[in-house]
Design a protein around this motif. Structure first.
Motif, PDB file in Angstrom:
ATOM      1  N   VAL A   1       0.839  -1.196   0.000  1.00  0.00           N
ATOM      2  CA  VAL A   1       0.000   0.000   0.000  1.00  0.00           C
ATOM      3  C   VAL A   1       0.876   1.248   0.000  1.00  0.00           C
ATOM      4  CG1 VAL A   1      -1.667   1.330   1.364  1.00  0.00           C
ATOM      5  CG2 VAL A   1      -1.914  -1.146   1.174  1.00  0.00           C
ATOM      6  N   LYS A   2       0.430   2.270  -0.724  1.00  0.00           N
ATOM      7  CA  LYS A   2       1.059   3.593  -0.660  1.00  0.00           C
ATOM      8  C   LYS A   2       0.099   4.530   0.039  1.00  0.00           C
ATOM      9  CE  LYS A   2       3.528   5.251  -4.037  1.00  0.00           C
ATOM     10  NZ  LYS A   2       3.962   5.826  -5.350  1.00  0.00           N
ATOM     11  N   VAL A   3       0.628   5.336   0.966  1.00  0.00           N
ATOM     12  CA  VAL A   3      -0.219   6.216   1.739  1.00  0.00           C
ATOM     13  C   VAL A   3       0.536   7.496   2.071  1.00  0.00           C
ATOM     14  CG1 VAL A   3       0.489   5.189   3.950  1.00  0.00           C
ATOM     15  CG2 VAL A   3      -1.735   6.337   3.774  1.00  0.00           C
ATOM     16  N   THR A   4      -0.194   8.585   2.241  1.00  0.00           N
ATOM     17  CA  THR A   4       0.402   9.847   2.658  1.00  0.00           C
ATOM     18  C   THR A   4       0.364   9.951   4.173  1.00  0.00           C
ATOM     19  OG1 THR A   4      -0.270  10.982   0.638  1.00  0.00           O
ATOM     20  CG2 THR A   4       0.224  12.363   2.540  1.00  0.00           C
ATOM     21  N   VAL A   5       1.536  10.185   4.769  1.00  0.00           N
ATOM     22  CA  VAL A   5       1.624  10.424   6.202  1.00  0.00           C
ATOM     23  C   VAL A   5       1.633  11.932   6.403  1.00  0.00           C
ATOM     24  CG1 VAL A   5       2.962  10.035   8.306  1.00  0.00           C
ATOM     25  CG2 VAL A   5       2.937   8.291   6.500  1.00  0.00           C
ATOM     26  N   ARG A   6       0.701  12.418   7.187  1.00  0.00           N
ATOM     27  CA  ARG A   6       0.570  13.855   7.364  1.00  0.00           C
ATOM     28  C   ARG A   6       1.748  14.436   8.131  1.00  0.00           C
ATOM     29  NH1 ARG A   6      -4.877  11.952   8.135  1.00  0.00           N
ATOM     30  NH2 ARG A   6      -6.160  12.591   6.357  1.00  0.00           N
ATOM     31  N   GLY A   7       2.113  15.665   7.819  1.00  0.00           N
ATOM     32  CA  GLY A   7       3.244  16.333   8.450  1.00  0.00           C
ATOM     33  C   GLY A   7       3.139  16.338   9.962  1.00  0.00           C
ATOM     34  N   GLY A   8       4.282  16.089  10.638  1.00  0.00           N
ATOM     35  CA  GLY A   8       4.314  16.070  12.091  1.00  0.00           C
ATOM     36  C   GLY A   8       4.063  14.708  12.691  1.00  0.00           C
ATOM     37  N   ALA A   9       3.703  13.715  11.850  1.00  0.00           N
ATOM     38  CA  ALA A   9       3.443  12.376  12.379  1.00  0.00           C
ATOM     39  C   ALA A   9       4.739  11.622  12.572  1.00  0.00           C
ATOM     40  CB  ALA A   9       2.523  11.608  11.426  1.00  0.00           C
ATOM     41  N   GLY A  10       4.692  10.587  13.383  1.00  0.00           N
ATOM     42  CA  GLY A  10       5.852   9.737  13.604  1.00  0.00           C
ATOM     43  C   GLY A  10       6.599  10.089  14.874  1.00  0.00           C
TER      44      GLY A  10
ATOM     45  N   LEU B   1       2.784  -1.188   9.163  1.00  0.00           N
ATOM     46  CA  LEU B   1       3.293  -1.413   7.818  1.00  0.00           C
ATOM     47  C   LEU B   1       4.723  -1.904   7.879  1.00  0.00           C
ATOM     48  CD1 LEU B   1       2.023   1.874   6.109  1.00  0.00           C
ATOM     49  CD2 LEU B   1       0.979  -0.390   5.955  1.00  0.00           C
ATOM     50  N   GLU B   2       5.047  -2.837   6.996  1.00  0.00           N
ATOM     51  CA  GLU B   2       6.424  -3.296   6.833  1.00  0.00           C
ATOM     52  C   GLU B   2       7.042  -2.505   5.683  1.00  0.00           C
ATOM     53  OE1 GLU B   2       8.959  -7.397   5.930  1.00  0.00           O
ATOM     54  OE2 GLU B   2       6.781  -7.362   5.734  1.00  0.00           O
ATOM     55  N   THR B   3       8.059  -1.703   5.989  1.00  0.00           N
ATOM     56  CA  THR B   3       8.706  -0.871   4.991  1.00  0.00           C
ATOM     57  C   THR B   3      10.169  -1.263   4.852  1.00  0.00           C
ATOM     58  OG1 THR B   3       9.452   0.855   6.528  1.00  0.00           O
ATOM     59  CG2 THR B   3       7.174   0.997   5.722  1.00  0.00           C
ATOM     60  N   ASP B   4      10.879  -0.614   3.944  1.00  0.00           N
ATOM     61  CA  ASP B   4      12.311  -0.882   3.778  1.00  0.00           C
ATOM     62  C   ASP B   4      13.087  -0.548   5.053  1.00  0.00           C
ATOM     63  OD1 ASP B   4      11.837  -1.686   1.210  1.00  0.00           O
ATOM     64  OD2 ASP B   4      12.353   0.245   0.301  1.00  0.00           O
ATOM     65  N   ALA B   5      12.536   0.365   5.843  1.00  0.00           N
ATOM     66  CA  ALA B   5      13.212   0.770   7.081  1.00  0.00           C
ATOM     67  C   ALA B   5      12.764  -0.048   8.286  1.00  0.00           C
ATOM     68  CB  ALA B   5      12.956   2.248   7.348  1.00  0.00           C
ATOM     69  N   GLY B   6      11.913  -1.037   8.048  1.00  0.00           N
ATOM     70  CA  GLY B   6      11.393  -1.857   9.146  1.00  0.00           C
ATOM     71  C   GLY B   6       9.912  -1.606   9.368  1.00  0.00           C
ATOM     72  N   HIS B   7       9.387  -2.120  10.461  1.00  0.00           N
ATOM     73  CA  HIS B   7       7.975  -1.959  10.769  1.00  0.00           C
ATOM     74  C   HIS B   7       7.710  -0.564  11.332  1.00  0.00           C
ATOM     75  CE1 HIS B   7       6.738  -6.484  11.058  1.00  0.00           C
ATOM     76  NE2 HIS B   7       7.404  -6.194   9.956  1.00  0.00           N
ATOM     77  N   VAL B   8       6.660   0.084  10.823  1.00  0.00           N
ATOM     78  CA  VAL B   8       6.231   1.377  11.352  1.00  0.00           C
ATOM     79  C   VAL B   8       4.751   1.281  11.686  1.00  0.00           C
ATOM     80  CG1 VAL B   8       7.958   2.710  10.100  1.00  0.00           C
ATOM     81  CG2 VAL B   8       5.749   2.263   9.028  1.00  0.00           C
ATOM     82  N   GLU B   9       4.361   2.024  12.694  1.00  0.00           N
ATOM     83  CA  GLU B   9       2.979   1.994  13.163  1.00  0.00           C
ATOM     84  C   GLU B   9       2.417   3.408  13.146  1.00  0.00           C
ATOM     85  OE1 GLU B   9       0.813   1.266  17.451  1.00  0.00           O
ATOM     86  OE2 GLU B   9       2.345  -0.178  16.814  1.00  0.00           O
ATOM     87  N   HIS B  10       1.196   3.552  12.603  1.00  0.00           N
ATOM     88  CA  HIS B  10       0.568   4.862  12.540  1.00  0.00           C
ATOM     89  C   HIS B  10      -0.903   4.743  12.916  1.00  0.00           C
ATOM     90  CE1 HIS B  10       3.815   7.183  10.700  1.00  0.00           C
ATOM     91  NE2 HIS B  10       4.048   6.157   9.909  1.00  0.00           N
ATOM     92  N   PRO B  11      -1.400   5.648  13.753  1.00  0.00           N
ATOM     93  CA  PRO B  11      -2.852   5.734  13.942  1.00  0.00           C
ATOM     94  C   PRO B  11      -3.475   6.294  12.667  1.00  0.00           C
ATOM     95  CG  PRO B  11      -1.759   7.512  15.108  1.00  0.00           C
ATOM     96  CD  PRO B  11      -0.671   6.612  14.595  1.00  0.00           C
ATOM     97  N   TYR B  12      -4.733   5.963  12.439  1.00  0.00           N
ATOM     98  CA  TYR B  12      -5.377   6.370  11.192  1.00  0.00           C
ATOM     99  C   TYR B  12      -5.460   7.886  11.048  1.00  0.00           C
ATOM    100  CZ  TYR B  12      -6.678   1.465  10.917  1.00  0.00           C
ATOM    101  OH  TYR B  12      -6.630   0.102  10.852  1.00  0.00           O
ATOM    102  N   ALA B  13      -5.486   8.611  12.167  1.00  0.00           N
ATOM    103  CA  ALA B  13      -5.575  10.067  12.108  1.00  0.00           C
ATOM    104  C   ALA B  13      -4.357  10.677  11.433  1.00  0.00           C
ATOM    105  CB  ALA B  13      -5.728  10.638  13.514  1.00  0.00           C
ATOM    106  N   GLU B  14      -3.232   9.951  11.396  1.00  0.00           N
ATOM    107  CA  GLU B  14      -2.017  10.459  10.765  1.00  0.00           C
ATOM    108  C   GLU B  14      -1.939  10.139   9.281  1.00  0.00           C
ATOM    109  OE1 GLU B  14       0.910  10.003  14.695  1.00  0.00           O
ATOM    110  OE2 GLU B  14       1.250   8.784  12.891  1.00  0.00           O
ATOM    111  N   LEU B  15      -2.883   9.350   8.787  1.00  0.00           N
ATOM    112  CA  LEU B  15      -2.783   8.856   7.419  1.00  0.00           C
ATOM    113  C   LEU B  15      -3.880   9.416   6.522  1.00  0.00           C
ATOM    114  CD1 LEU B  15      -2.110   5.080   8.180  1.00  0.00           C
ATOM    115  CD2 LEU B  15      -0.424   6.879   7.742  1.00  0.00           C
ATOM    116  N   GLY B  16      -3.511   9.638   5.264  1.00  0.00           N
ATOM    117  CA  GLY B  16      -4.500   9.933   4.248  1.00  0.00           C
ATOM    118  C   GLY B  16      -5.048   8.616   3.707  1.00  0.00           C
ATOM    119  N   PRO B  17      -5.862   8.661   2.646  1.00  0.00           N
ATOM    120  CA  PRO B  17      -6.379   7.434   2.047  1.00  0.00           C
ATOM    121  C   PRO B  17      -5.248   6.563   1.507  1.00  0.00           C
ATOM    122  CG  PRO B  17      -7.606   9.347   1.280  1.00  0.00           C
ATOM    123  CD  PRO B  17      -6.398   9.874   1.985  1.00  0.00           C
ATOM    124  N   GLY B  18      -5.278   5.281   1.798  1.00  0.00           N
ATOM    125  CA  GLY B  18      -4.277   4.356   1.282  1.00  0.00           C
ATOM    126  C   GLY B  18      -4.658   3.855  -0.096  1.00  0.00           C
TER     127      GLY B  18
END
Length: 227
Positions: free
Chosen positions: A140-149, A175-192
């Motif tokens: 999946v590709k998704v936009t992470v909103r600024g300030g998240a993480g 999500l499993e990414t090239d940098a490893g596993h990352v976790e985001h609440p849905y409020a930080e994400l745009g539509p996947g």
């Protein structure tokens, strides 16, 4: 039956006769602004309980004009997906509910209309927790909103993230990414957006090469091609 593509099956009356008193309001020469939105709301009141009673989620409902007729498109889904037989069952139930509502005196669609019921395609955005849950294992590709993480990884603006959905619940997605596993609440994400993986398509084609697909209606295939 394994669902392929969008598996769209048009149902319901495609040439319903108009009422004896003719079209109402601005229906004669094209719906005025706001009219389709009002029809969509009335349709949802009738259709959503029927879909829920069948054990599915109403993912989207739209109504548009195509010449002199309306086209009512209903998209349904469930955990584990929905096959062609289930789509046909829902189509019949929805069509019967619309007939009953109009016979009871409700101006639900007004005039000729065509009902199309389908399952979501891979191009539909992931906007709700259940959408993410149903796509565990997909890229999946998704936009992470600024300030998240975490603080050391925060950036001033939005950023694009691509990863495989490992886990999803009502609060967050992993999500499993090239940098490893990352976790985001849905409020930080745009539509996947689910990404097409050609290697997986090849594997699917190999798995299905020996299957008998004669039970798929020719009408469904024609509808898919027309889309």
């Amino acid at each position: 039956m394994t669902q392929r593509g969008r598996a769209t099956r048009p149902t319901g009356p495609s040439g319903r006769p108009r009422r004896a008193d003719g079209p109402r309001g601005g229906d004669r020469g094209g719906a005025p602004r706001g009219d389709l939105g009002a029809r969509r709301a009335r349709l949802r009141e009738v259709i959503e309980p029927v879909v829920a009673a069948a054990g599915y989620d109403l993912e989207d409902l739209s109504v548009s004009r195509a010449g002199r007729r309306h086209v009512v498109r209903v998209i349904v889904d469930a955990d584990g997906g929905i096959n062609l037989d289930a789509v046909a069952d829902v189509s019949r139930a929805v069509s019967a509910a619309l007939d009953a509502a109009e016979e009871a005196g409700g101006d639900i669609v007004a005039g000729e209309y065509q009902l199309e019921v389908s399952s979501p395609g891979v191009d539909r955005p992931l906007t709700l927790p259940r959408h993410w849950r149903r796509n565990v294992g997909r890229l999946v590709k998704v936009t992470v909103r600024g300030g998240a993480g975490v603080p050391e990884q925060r950036t001033a603006g939005d950023r694009q993230l691509t990863g495989r959905v490992v886990e999803a619940d009502d609060e967050r997605v992993v999500l499993e990414t090239d940098a490893g596993h990352v976790e985001h609440p849905y409020a930080e994400l745009g539509p996947g957006r689910v990404q097409v993986e050609f290697s997986r398509l090849d594997e699917l084609a190999d798995d299905e090469a020996g299957e008998d697909i004669d039970d798929i209606d020719d009408e469904d295939d024609v509808e898919d091609e027309e889309r």
